[in-house]
Enzyme design. Structure first.
Site, mmCIF file in Angstrom:
data_model
loop_
_atom_site.group_PDB
_atom_site.id
_atom_site.type_symbol
_atom_site.label_atom_id
_atom_site.label_comp_id
_atom_site.label_asym_id
_atom_site.label_seq_id
_atom_site.Cartn_x
_atom_site.Cartn_y
_atom_site.Cartn_z
ATOM 1 N N SER A 159 25.333 -71.399 -36.517
ATOM 2 C CA SER A 159 25.309 -72.739 -37.106
ATOM 3 C C SER A 159 24.741 -73.809 -36.166
ATOM 4 C CB SER A 159 26.702 -73.119 -37.628
ATOM 5 O OG SER A 159 27.076 -72.216 -38.658
ATOM 6 N N ASN B 169 15.685 -67.046 -36.415
ATOM 7 C CA ASN B 169 15.893 -65.753 -37.071
ATOM 8 C C ASN B 169 15.800 -66.014 -38.571
ATOM 9 O OD1 ASN B 169 16.758 -63.288 -38.039
ATOM 10 N ND2 ASN B 169 18.915 -63.615 -37.517
ATOM 11 N N GLU C 207 24.920 -58.912 -38.406
ATOM 12 C CA GLU C 207 24.689 -58.480 -39.795
ATOM 13 C C GLU C 207 24.231 -57.029 -39.829
ATOM 14 O OE1 GLU C 207 22.060 -61.686 -40.842
ATOM 15 O OE2 GLU C 207 23.741 -63.086 -40.736
ATOM 16 N N GLU D 58 26.692 -64.740 -30.263
ATOM 17 C CA GLU D 58 26.847 -65.298 -31.607
ATOM 18 C C GLU D 58 28.221 -64.945 -32.166
ATOM 19 O OE1 GLU D 58 22.693 -65.883 -33.499
ATOM 20 O OE2 GLU D 58 23.412 -63.900 -34.017
ATOM 21 N N HIS E 240 22.048 -57.535 -34.166
ATOM 22 C CA HIS E 240 22.605 -58.713 -34.841
ATOM 23 C C HIS E 240 23.880 -58.297 -35.570
ATOM 24 C CE1 HIS E 240 22.998 -62.088 -37.586
ATOM 25 N NE2 HIS E 240 22.182 -62.757 -36.794
ATOM 26 N N LYS F 246 15.848 -63.957 -40.951
ATOM 27 C CA LYS F 246 16.627 -62.983 -41.734
ATOM 28 C C LYS F 246 15.792 -62.443 -42.900
ATOM 29 C CE LYS F 246 20.791 -65.423 -40.425
ATOM 30 N NZ LYS F 246 22.227 -65.383 -40.474
ATOM 31 N N GLY G 98 26.151 -68.686 -40.111
ATOM 32 C CA GLY G 98 25.916 -69.038 -41.515
ATOM 33 C C GLY G 98 27.096 -69.699 -42.198
#
Ligand code: PEP
Length: 248
Positions: free
Chosen positions: A212, A9, A96, A166, A94, A11, A172
């Site tokens: 991660s 991904n 985010e 996730e 996701h 991003k 991250g």
């Protein structure tokens, strides 16, 4: 045998020229007959990256889509637009996007259905926050996200979906879930899929871990019985992604 998948991904990273260069760099390192490799890239990078990976085992993925075919949705991109340029997979929901763009389980559900309508593989994300983990409600949270995100699908449709578990606290941050934590939740995901669609269908659905993942922890995570690969953010932008793909 469930499909094993290692998806990057990217991003909001890489201009079109930078994306083509990264795809070119990674391309010869991605061969793997045990796992599918996917590059999920920003919209404007899709066409240049498609050009670079043509004829390889790498599949092209988008990071989002809109749930309508077309219309007055300024700034949005639809499933038929993605389909026409050769996109095969799409990340949906996701954390985010849920956090910064107000995506909900309801919009996730509409997007999953739209992706399936156009033959795109949805990579539907779920995951708990640190506060939810500390409150002991991780499994409840994941069950709700799966039930709502996959509401109204048939078992045949469900089998086309890929789930990415996730934990938000691991994305991250460099804090990877332990193999046991990741396996526990992925097994719970498979459990709820079994309740919804039957255990045969649940056995066919690929469940990825994300948060991660790096060259040092991928092999251990990918060995777990209910983990069928990874959704990889930061490390998918580096040559390190080769070692992650080759963890299978
Ligand atoms: C992600 O973007 O889905 C992700 C898991 O990021 P990272 O690997 O950087 O934690």
């Amino acid at each position: 045998m469930r499909k094993k998948i290692v998806a990057g991904n990217w991003k909001m990273n890489k201009t079109p020229a930078e994306a083509a260069a990264l795809a070119q760099l990674l391309k010869p390192k991605m061969e793997n007959d045990k796992a599918e490799v996917v590059f999920c890239v920003p919209y404007v990078d899709l066409i240049p990256v498609a050009e670079v990976i043509k004829g390889t085992n790498i599949r092209l993925g988008a990071e989002n889509l809109h749930f309508e075919d077309k219309g007055a949705y300024t700034g949005e991109i639809s499933a038929p637009m993605l389909k026409e340029i050769g996109v095969e997979c799409v990340v949906i929901g996701h954390s985010e996007r849920r956090e910064y763009f107000a995506e909900t389980d309801e919009t996730v559900n509409k997007k999953v259905k739209k992706a399936l309508e156009y033959g795109l593989t949805p990579i539907m994300c779920c995951g708990e926050s640190l506060a939810e983990r500390e409150d002991g409600i991780t499994i409840e949270k994941i069950r709700i996200q799966i039930k709502k995100g996959m509401k109204g699908l048939t078992a045949e449709q469900a089998k086309q979906v890929v789930i990415a578990y996730e934990p938000i606290w691991a994305i991250g941050t460099g804090k990877v879930a332990t193999t046991e934590q990741a396996q526990e939740v992925c097994a719970a995901v498979r459990g709820v899929l079994g309740e919804l669609f039957g255990s045969d269908a649940a056995q066919e659905i690929s469940i990825l871990y994300g948060g991660s993942v790096n060259a040092g922890n991928a092999a251990q995570l990918f060995k777990m019985p209910d983990i069928d690969g990874g959704l990889v953010g930061g490390a998918s932008l580096k040559e390190e992604f080769e070692a992650i793909v080759k963890s299978y």
